[in-house]
Write a protein that holds these residues in place. Structure first.
Motif, PDB file in Angstrom:
ATOM      1  N   ASN A 106     -12.170  -1.195  11.128  1.00  0.00           N
ATOM      2  CA  ASN A 106     -12.101  -0.264  12.252  1.00  0.00           C
ATOM      3  C   ASN A 106     -12.518   1.098  11.703  1.00  0.00           C
ATOM      4  N   GLY A 107     -13.719   1.509  12.058  1.00  0.00           N
ATOM      5  CA  GLY A 107     -14.274   2.725  11.459  1.00  0.00           C
ATOM      6  C   GLY A 107     -14.575   2.453  10.004  1.00  0.00           C
ATOM      7  N   ARG A 108     -13.847   3.137   9.115  1.00  0.00           N
ATOM      8  CA  ARG A 108     -14.014   2.911   7.673  1.00  0.00           C
ATOM      9  C   ARG A 108     -12.819   2.171   7.064  1.00  0.00           C
ATOM     10  N   ASN A 109     -11.862   1.789   7.906  1.00  0.00           N
ATOM     11  CA  ASN A 109     -10.645   1.152   7.407  1.00  0.00           C
ATOM     12  C   ASN A 109     -10.724  -0.367   7.494  1.00  0.00           C
ATOM     13  N   LEU A 134       3.575   8.418   2.740  1.00  0.00           N
ATOM     14  CA  LEU A 134       2.656   9.540   2.978  1.00  0.00           C
ATOM     15  C   LEU A 134       1.815   9.390   4.250  1.00  0.00           C
ATOM     16  N   LEU A 135       2.007   8.318   5.013  1.00  0.00           N
ATOM     17  CA  LEU A 135       1.225   8.086   6.231  1.00  0.00           C
ATOM     18  C   LEU A 135       1.305   9.263   7.202  1.00  0.00           C
ATOM     19  N   VAL A 136       2.483   9.863   7.329  1.00  0.00           N
ATOM     20  CA  VAL A 136       2.659  10.949   8.292  1.00  0.00           C
ATOM     21  C   VAL A 136       1.881  12.217   7.912  1.00  0.00           C
ATOM     22  N   LEU A 137       1.339  12.258   6.695  1.00  0.00           N
ATOM     23  CA  LEU A 137       0.531  13.418   6.310  1.00  0.00           C
ATOM     24  C   LEU A 137      -0.838  13.419   6.982  1.00  0.00           C
ATOM     25  N   PHE A 138      -1.329  12.224   7.345  1.00  0.00           N
ATOM     26  CA  PHE A 138      -2.663  12.172   7.942  1.00  0.00           C
ATOM     27  C   PHE A 138      -2.723  11.393   9.251  1.00  0.00           C
ATOM     28  N   PHE A 139      -1.574  10.965   9.758  1.00  0.00           N
ATOM     29  CA  PHE A 139      -1.533  10.246  11.030  1.00  0.00           C
ATOM     30  C   PHE A 139      -0.276  10.687  11.771  1.00  0.00           C
ATOM     31  N   SER A 140      -0.300  10.641  13.095  1.00  0.00           N
ATOM     32  CA  SER A 140       0.841  11.090  13.891  1.00  0.00           C
ATOM     33  C   SER A 140       1.051  10.152  15.070  1.00  0.00           C
ATOM     34  N   LEU A 145       0.516 -11.361  22.660  1.00  0.00           N
ATOM     35  CA  LEU A 145      -0.238 -11.500  21.413  1.00  0.00           C
ATOM     36  C   LEU A 145       0.268 -10.426  20.458  1.00  0.00           C
ATOM     37  N   VAL A 146       0.700 -10.865  19.272  1.00  0.00           N
ATOM     38  CA  VAL A 146       1.253  -9.926  18.289  1.00  0.00           C
ATOM     39  C   VAL A 146       0.643 -10.238  16.933  1.00  0.00           C
ATOM     40  N   TRP A 147       0.296  -9.186  16.195  1.00  0.00           N
ATOM     41  CA  TRP A 147      -0.169  -9.367  14.823  1.00  0.00           C
ATOM     42  C   TRP A 147       0.378  -8.269  13.932  1.00  0.00           C
ATOM     43  N   THR A 148       0.362  -8.553  12.650  1.00  0.00           N
ATOM     44  CA  THR A 148       0.700  -7.549  11.649  1.00  0.00           C
ATOM     45  C   THR A 148      -0.581  -7.172  10.927  1.00  0.00           C
ATOM     46  N   GLY A 149      -0.589  -5.996  10.336  1.00  0.00           N
ATOM     47  CA  GLY A 149      -1.769  -5.562   9.610  1.00  0.00           C
ATOM     48  C   GLY A 149      -1.416  -4.612   8.485  1.00  0.00           C
ATOM     49  N   LEU A 150      -2.286  -4.603   7.474  1.00  0.00           N
ATOM     50  CA  LEU A 150      -2.127  -3.739   6.315  1.00  0.00           C
ATOM     51  C   LEU A 150      -3.462  -3.079   6.012  1.00  0.00           C
ATOM     52  N   ALA A 151      -3.455  -1.764   5.905  1.00  0.00           N
ATOM     53  CA  ALA A 151      -4.664  -1.007   5.564  1.00  0.00           C
ATOM     54  C   ALA A 151      -4.258   0.230   4.778  1.00  0.00           C
ATOM     55  N   ALA A 152      -4.811   0.366   3.595  1.00  0.00           N
ATOM     56  CA  ALA A 152      -4.582   1.545   2.756  1.00  0.00           C
ATOM     57  C   ALA A 152      -3.096   1.876   2.615  1.00  0.00           C
ATOM     58  N   GLY A 153      -2.265   0.865   2.471  1.00  0.00           N
ATOM     59  CA  GLY A 153      -0.842   1.074   2.293  1.00  0.00           C
ATOM     60  C   GLY A 153      -0.043   1.223   3.571  1.00  0.00           C
ATOM     61  N   ALA A 154      -0.713   1.333   4.699  1.00  0.00           N
ATOM     62  CA  ALA A 154      -0.020   1.433   5.988  1.00  0.00           C
ATOM     63  C   ALA A 154       0.215   0.033   6.533  1.00  0.00           C
ATOM     64  N   LYS A 155       1.455  -0.234   6.946  1.00  0.00           N
ATOM     65  CA  LYS A 155       1.838  -1.534   7.492  1.00  0.00           C
ATOM     66  C   LYS A 155       2.121  -1.369   8.978  1.00  0.00           C
ATOM     67  N   ALA A 156       1.552  -2.273   9.778  1.00  0.00           N
ATOM     68  CA  ALA A 156       1.687  -2.141  11.225  1.00  0.00           C
ATOM     69  C   ALA A 156       2.086  -3.454  11.879  1.00  0.00           C
TER      70      ALA A 156
END
Length: 167
Positions: free
Chosen positions: A85-88, A140-146, A103-114
């Protein structure tokens, strides 16, 4: 604030088994968002777009490189899939597949878990209501995402689904 900044949350396995598979978000995650939309298209069309990741680039052109490790190429419980998604680059896994409903999924990108959840409902007049919600955690996710940015991402996603389904 420090707890939000350093939040690691549960492991991906626990997040997948104990949260996502039970239709739950991580309520302690520092970021969460939700959005709902009415789509003037039959539930079956909306479900097909959503449950087959190969369709996701038609929902959001920033998505590409989708590969699904399942026998059908579509959503299957515990099937792993990767997508960009974009560059992630996101490594994901389906947790709940209730055709036409959830429909539910989990995901991991650059240390962020969703945990990302969709709930669908057909209306009496042939349209579809879709609600999406997501929780995200990671150091540190909250430093660049809100929360506001996550809300915009979810809104963009559902507006793209609406546009693709109503064609």
């Amino acid at each position: 604030m420090l707890k939000r900044l350093l939040y690691r949350g549960p492991s991906m396995e626990v997040l997948h088994e104990e949260y996502a598979k039970k239709g739950r978000l991580d309520e302690r995650a520092p970021l969460s968002g939700a959005y709902e939309i009415r789509i003037e298209a039959p539930l079956e069309r909306v479900w097909t777009l959503l449950s087959e990741p190969a369709n996701w680039p038609s929902i959001d052109p920033a998505i590409h490189g989708v590969t699904v490790e399942s026998s059908s190429g579509g959503a299957e419980v515990d099937a792993r899939f990767t997508w960009v998604n974009g560059r992630n680059r996101i490594r994901s896994r389906f947790a709940v597949i209730d055709p036409g409903k959830e429909l539910v999924w989990t995901g991991l990108a650059a240390g962020a878990k969703a945990v990302h959840r969709h709930v669908l409902e057909a209306t009496d007049d042939g349209a579809t209501l879709v609600r999406t919600e997501e929780s995200m955690g990671g150091p540190l996710l909250v430093l660049f995402f809100s929360d506001a940015k996550l809300h915009r991402v979810l809104e963009k996603w559902l507006k793209g689904l609406k546009k693709a389904a109503e064609v």
